[in-house]
Design an enzyme around this catalytic site. Structure first.
Site, PDB file in Angstrom:
ATOM      1  CG  ASN A   1      -1.686   1.268   1.405  1.00 37.52           C
ATOM      2  OD1 ASN A   1      -2.658   1.536   0.718  1.00 37.52           O
ATOM      3  ND2 ASN A   1      -1.228   2.096   2.342  1.00 37.52           N
TER       4      ASN A   1
ATOM      5  CE1 TYR B   1      -0.345   8.438  -6.038  1.00 32.62           C
ATOM      6  CE2 TYR B   1      -2.092   8.912  -7.624  1.00 32.62           C
ATOM      7  CZ  TYR B   1      -1.671   8.347  -6.438  1.00 32.62           C
ATOM      8  OH  TYR B   1      -2.569   7.684  -5.644  1.00 32.62           O
TER       9      TYR B   1
ATOM     10  CE  LYS C   1      -0.630   4.851  -6.437  1.00 36.17           C
ATOM     11  NZ  LYS C   1      -0.478   3.863  -5.350  1.00 36.17           N
TER      12      LYS C   1
END
Length: 206
Positions: free
Chosen positions: A88, A155, A159
């Site tokens: 995570n 980012y 992802k």
């Protein structure tokens, strides 16, 4: 049956903390990770223990391979196994594409994508050695499925990378009865998202 053991990275706050507490509610013992000296990690351990489950804190920088190996070994030694890995840990740096530097891009990719790869790899090695399968879960994002206005390029790239890593790992690890999935939440009320929204507002007003 032996109680299953989970390890959640980036668990001192936000989504990681919520995942760790839910796993405890579902009957798992839970090891929690975040960077050394991160406030809140010991509080998560106490919250898990208050639910009647065992818990340990395993602080480490999970973008470093030796650290990932070390904490998995520590979890197995202290809690008995590793049955669920939740990768995570993540950071976000709000920058326009044209303002993104090589250093900032590499930093986000290292923390978000490389740490996920390392957690997948070494969790799978441990689960294969145990011989009873397992569950591996990664933190993607709605930004890893569709890029929205104002979302940081690095980012988003990290992802999207996690989606690819997850699919590749699922294909390879399935024969060992290890499932690999990723969750992709939208905007969630966490400290990281609050910082992002504040910077977005400042950028628009500026």
């Amino acid at each position: 049956m032996t109680t299953r053991v989970a390890l959640v990275t980036g668990a001192a706050r936000g989504i990681g903390r919520a995942v760790a507490l839910r796993l405890a509610e579902d009957g798992l013992d839970v090891a929690v990770n975040d960077l050394p000296d991160t406030p809140g990690l010991d509080d998560v351990v106490r919250a898990i223990e208050s639910k009647g489950r065992r818990s340990i804190a395993v602080p480490a920088d999970v973008s470093l391979e030796a650290e990932v190996v070390r904490i998995i070994q520590q979890v197995v030694q202290k809690l008995g196994s590793l049955d669920v890995m939740v990768a995570n840990a993540a950071i976000m740096k709000y920058q326009s594409f044209l303002d993104t530097t090589v250093d900032s891009f590499d930093r986000v990719m290292t923390v978000n994508a490389r740490s996920t790869m390392l957690c997948y790899k070494h969790a799978a090695n441990q689960m294969i050695a145990q011989g009873r399968g397992g569950r591996i879960i990664g933190a993607c994002s709605a930004a890893g499925k569709k890029v929205g206005a104002g979302i940081a390029a690095a980012y988003c790239a990290s992802k999207f990378a996690i989606r690819g890593l997850t699919q590749a790992a699922a294909h390879e690890f399935g024969k060992h009865n290890i499932t690999v999935n990723a969750y992709a939440p939208g905007m969630t009320d966490t400290q990281m998202s609050q910082s992002f929204l504040l910077l977005s507002i400042v950028s628009v007003q500026g």
